[in-house]
Design an enzyme around this catalytic site. Structure first.
Site, PDB file in Angstrom:
ATOM      1  N   LEU A 152       1.931  -3.950   1.658  1.00  0.00           N
ATOM      2  CA  LEU A 152       3.061  -3.487   1.832  1.00  0.00           C
ATOM      3  C   LEU A 152       3.235  -2.189   1.796  1.00  0.00           C
ATOM      4  CD1 LEU A 152       4.977  -6.668   0.207  1.00  0.00           C
ATOM      5  CD2 LEU A 152       4.399  -6.419   2.708  1.00  0.00           C
ATOM      6  N   CYS A 153       2.511  -1.454   1.551  1.00  0.00           N
ATOM      7  CA  CYS A 153       2.208   0.313   1.347  1.00  0.00           C
ATOM      8  C   CYS A 153       2.599   1.003   2.685  1.00  0.00           C
ATOM      9  CB  CYS A 153       1.048   0.480   0.803  1.00  0.00           C
ATOM     10  SG  CYS A 153       0.737   2.137   0.096  1.00  0.00           S
TER      11      CYS A 153
END
Length: 196
Positions: free
Chosen positions: A66-67
């Protein structure tokens, strides 16, 4: 028979000598163990043993699903496609250490890797910093204390000799010329060249 002070003094002297030896090794950038001495549990089971790639360069990257840097999976896959047949190994190491950006389990991590068409091995989720860090990351931090991961997608390039050849922070894209040049140099170098 030795008295208590003598025993304590001898023990302290031994500890100091060991610490001095470790410091000398750290200052030289070398340690007795190489990266090939470590393994990671595989995301899909089994172990990823770095010893199986001894003599080959390895790029180890801490990843997160989720970066903002997650699209770098595509660049890592591009490196894999370009250099794997010449001997480069890439290993993704999912970690939730930065921003809680890898909260899911193995299925979610695998789905992210599959979405980005990743063909290189992915390890099981691991800590990459702090007291619970995976032993590889503790070793790397001791060898290169100024080059530790500060966010997701930090890249360690291990040379053919098993030591850290180069380090690239998350801000350097995998397909950056500096990364490709370092990989090409590592691939062309023999173990004896680097050790000498």
């Amino acid at each position: 028979m030795m008295d208590r002070r003598s025993v304590v003094s001898a023990a302290l002297a031994a500890i100091a000598a060991a610490a001095a030896s470790r410091q000398a090794l750290a200052q030289s950038g070398m340690s007795r163990i190489t990266a090939y001495g470590f393994s990671f549990p595989g995301l899909a089971g089994g172990d990823i043993r770095l010893s199986e790639f001894a003599g080959k360069p390895i790029m180890i990257v801490n990843t997160a699903s989720l970066c903002g840097f997650t699209p770098q999976y595509a660049g890592l896959q591009e490196l894999w496609t370009e250099f794997h047949d010449r001997g480069l190994m890439i290993i993704g190491v999912p970690s939730n250490d930065f921003g809680g950006q890898e909260p899911g389990g193995a299925a979610e991590i695998a789905a992210t890797a599959q979405h980005h068409h990743v063909a290189f091995p992915i390890a099981a989720k691991a800590a990459v910093k702090g007291p619970n860090a995976h032993p590889f990351y503790k070793w790397a931090a001791e060898a290169r204390p100024k080059d530790v991961p500060r966010w997701n997608f930090h890249k360690y390039l291990i040379g053919r000799d098993g030591y850290i050849a180069d380090v690239f922070p998350q801000s350097v894209e995998p397909v950056d010329t500096r990364v490709k040049t370092a990989i090409a140099r590592a691939l062309s170098q023999s173990v004896s060249e680097r050790a000498g």
